[in-house]
Design a protein around this motif. Structure first.
Motif, PDB file in Angstrom:
ATOM      1  N   SER A 146       0.350  -1.044  -0.078  1.00 21.98           N
ATOM      2  CA  SER A 146       0.072   0.117   0.263  1.00 21.98           C
ATOM      3  C   SER A 146       0.883   0.987   0.253  1.00 21.98           C
ATOM      4  O   SER A 146       1.863   0.729  -0.105  1.00 21.98           O
ATOM      5  N   PHE A 147       0.674   2.057  -0.064  1.00 17.17           N
ATOM      6  CA  PHE A 147       1.806   3.417  -0.491  1.00 17.17           C
ATOM      7  C   PHE A 147       2.411   3.289   0.838  1.00 17.17           C
ATOM      8  O   PHE A 147       3.023   4.369   0.937  1.00 17.17           O
ATOM      9  N   ASP A 148       1.461   3.566   3.026  1.00 16.34           N
ATOM     10  CA  ASP A 148       2.734   3.326   3.406  1.00 16.34           C
ATOM     11  C   ASP A 148       3.688   2.229   3.743  1.00 16.34           C
ATOM     12  O   ASP A 148       3.779   2.336   4.954  1.00 16.34           O
ATOM     13  N   SER A 149       2.418   1.772   3.154  1.00 20.20           N
ATOM     14  CA  SER A 149       3.496  -0.062   3.194  1.00 20.20           C
ATOM     15  C   SER A 149       4.914   0.708   3.734  1.00 20.20           C
ATOM     16  O   SER A 149       6.017  -0.410   4.709  1.00 20.20           O
ATOM     17  N   GLN A 150       5.936   1.155   3.282  1.00 19.42           N
ATOM     18  CA  GLN A 150       7.440   1.673   3.688  1.00 19.42           C
ATOM     19  C   GLN A 150       7.709   1.917   4.938  1.00 19.42           C
ATOM     20  O   GLN A 150       7.766   0.746   5.837  1.00 19.42           O
ATOM     21  N   GLN A 151       6.487   2.423   5.794  1.00 19.06           N
ATOM     22  CA  GLN A 151       6.674   2.750   7.395  1.00 19.06           C
ATOM     23  C   GLN A 151       6.100   1.768   7.694  1.00 19.06           C
ATOM     24  O   GLN A 151       6.803   1.416   9.531  1.00 19.06           O
ATOM     25  N   LEU A 152       5.389   0.981   7.585  1.00 19.03           N
ATOM     26  CA  LEU A 152       4.731  -0.620   8.442  1.00 19.03           C
ATOM     27  C   LEU A 152       5.746  -1.170   8.023  1.00 19.03           C
ATOM     28  O   LEU A 152       5.999  -1.739   9.518  1.00 19.03           O
ATOM     29  N   LEU A 153       6.267  -1.883   6.597  1.00 19.66           N
ATOM     30  CA  LEU A 153       7.779  -2.490   6.788  1.00 19.66           C
ATOM     31  C   LEU A 153       8.538  -2.249   7.800  1.00 19.66           C
ATOM     32  O   LEU A 153       9.493  -2.973   8.611  1.00 19.66           O
ATOM     33  N   ARG A 154       9.477  -1.172   8.313  1.00 19.14           N
ATOM     34  CA  ARG A 154       9.742   0.152   8.977  1.00 19.14           C
ATOM     35  C   ARG A 154       9.382  -0.920  10.106  1.00 19.14           C
ATOM     36  O   ARG A 154      10.654  -1.109  11.180  1.00 19.14           O
ATOM     37  N   ALA A 155       9.021  -0.068  11.168  1.00 14.04           N
ATOM     38  CA  ALA A 155       7.966  -0.464  12.024  1.00 14.04           C
ATOM     39  C   ALA A 155       8.003  -2.121  12.511  1.00 14.04           C
ATOM     40  O   ALA A 155       8.602  -2.648  13.367  1.00 14.04           O
ATOM     41  N   TYR A 156       7.115  -3.023  11.483  1.00 15.25           N
ATOM     42  CA  TYR A 156       7.958  -4.790  11.658  1.00 15.25           C
ATOM     43  C   TYR A 156       9.037  -4.618  11.889  1.00 15.25           C
ATOM     44  O   TYR A 156       9.361  -5.806  12.938  1.00 15.25           O
ATOM     45  N   LEU A 157      10.161  -4.368  10.428  1.00 17.72           N
ATOM     46  CA  LEU A 157      11.894  -4.770  10.986  1.00 17.72           C
ATOM     47  C   LEU A 157      12.525  -4.434  12.356  1.00 17.72           C
ATOM     48  O   LEU A 157      12.730  -5.238  12.493  1.00 17.72           O
TER      49      LEU A 157
END
Length: 286
Positions: A146-157
């Motif tokens: 999604s458009f905000d996936s980069q931020q969520l992926l960084r949070a998960y990582l």
């Protein structure tokens, strides 16, 4: 030696993190027997199987459930008793460092730069769900994009890396103050950058703008050893990497690492590794 680079545009737009099952990547799996290195960080979550990884010339046996935590540019080979599937998270350092505005963040994690403890974290059964859920979250988010996936992926990582660090420091009973000790993080960073040319405690103390006694005390408090021992260990590691990862002669490696003569390099290497540079290369680089 084979070297693998991160595929930034695998999903179209640039993405510096990936998560997949090993069975999904033909030709680049853990069945690879050749000596190889990567330009990115790797996290392997094994829930089944057992085997060994020859990491920087040392054989490390493991049995699932286990996590393997491998930094970039470190030569390795696999030796698996079976061909188990496993989940794998890979990422470029800048994916986290730019986001956090902290170029020392990955140095704060004990498992990515610890030569005293192996990059292996055995898991208890109740720990498995924590790490499996986080890797699943990363994998599913990459698939959905999604458009905000980069931020969520960084949070998960970020959560995955911190949880791994907590478990790793607990399992190996390491001191946790490396995370807060900026001077020691800078010391480790300077070692990576300057070990070929700077090999004395005074040189690193000068870079850190402190005296030698202070640097020794901080090293002893944080790592349990004096600064000169840490410097010698980093120097040995750099020489090992060159022996395994290049076709340079023993003489070339010795002069590039600031030894006055190849004989001095051989003497240094044998005193720490208990094997000659030529024998080390012959044993692990073939």
């Amino acid at each position: 030696m084979l070297k693998f680079h991160f595929h930034k545009y695998k999903y179209g737009k640039e993405l510096l993190v990936d998560c997949f099952k090993i069975s999904e990547i033909a030709g680049r799996s853990i069945s690879l027997k050749e000596l190889h290195a990567t330009t990115f960080y790797e996290i392997f979550l094994f829930l089944e199987g057992e085997g060994a990884i020859i990491f920087e010339g040392s054989r490390l046996d493991f049995k699932s459930p286990v996590v393997l935590l491998l930094p970039p540019a470190r030569p390795r080979q696999w030796d698996l008793h079976t061909r188990p599937d496993c989940s794998m998270v890979i990422f470029e350092g800048e994916f986290m460092e730019t986001f956090l505005k902290d170029h020392l963040f990955l140095h704060r994690l004990h498992y990515f730069g610890n030569y005293d403890c192996p990059p292996i974290l055995p898991l208890q059964k109740n720990d498995v769900n924590i790490f499996q859920q986080l890797t699943d979250n990363i994998r599913e988010e990459i698939k959905s994009q999604s458009f905000d996936s980069q931020q969520l992926l960084r949070a998960y990582l970020y959560q995955l890396l911190i949880q791994l660090n907590r478990h790793y420091t607990g399992f190996y009973q390491l001191k946790g103050n490396l995370y807060q000790n900026t001077d020691m993080l800078k010391f480790r960073d300077f070692l990576k950058k300057y070990i070929r040319e700077k090999q004395t405690v005074k040189e690193y103390a000068d870079l850190l703008k402190m005296n030698r006694n202070r640097l020794n005390q901080l090293c002893h408090d944080t790592f349990g050893k004096d600064a000169h021992i840490i410097i010698r260990g980093e120097l040995l590691q750099s020489c090992k990497n060159e022996l395994l990862g290049s076709n340079k002669t023993i003489a070339e490696i010795s002069y590039e690492h600031n030894f006055s003569a190849p004989s001095n390099f051989v003497r240094f290497f044998k005193s720490l590794a208990k094997i000659s540079p030529a024998a080390y290369r012959a044993e692990y680089a073939d």
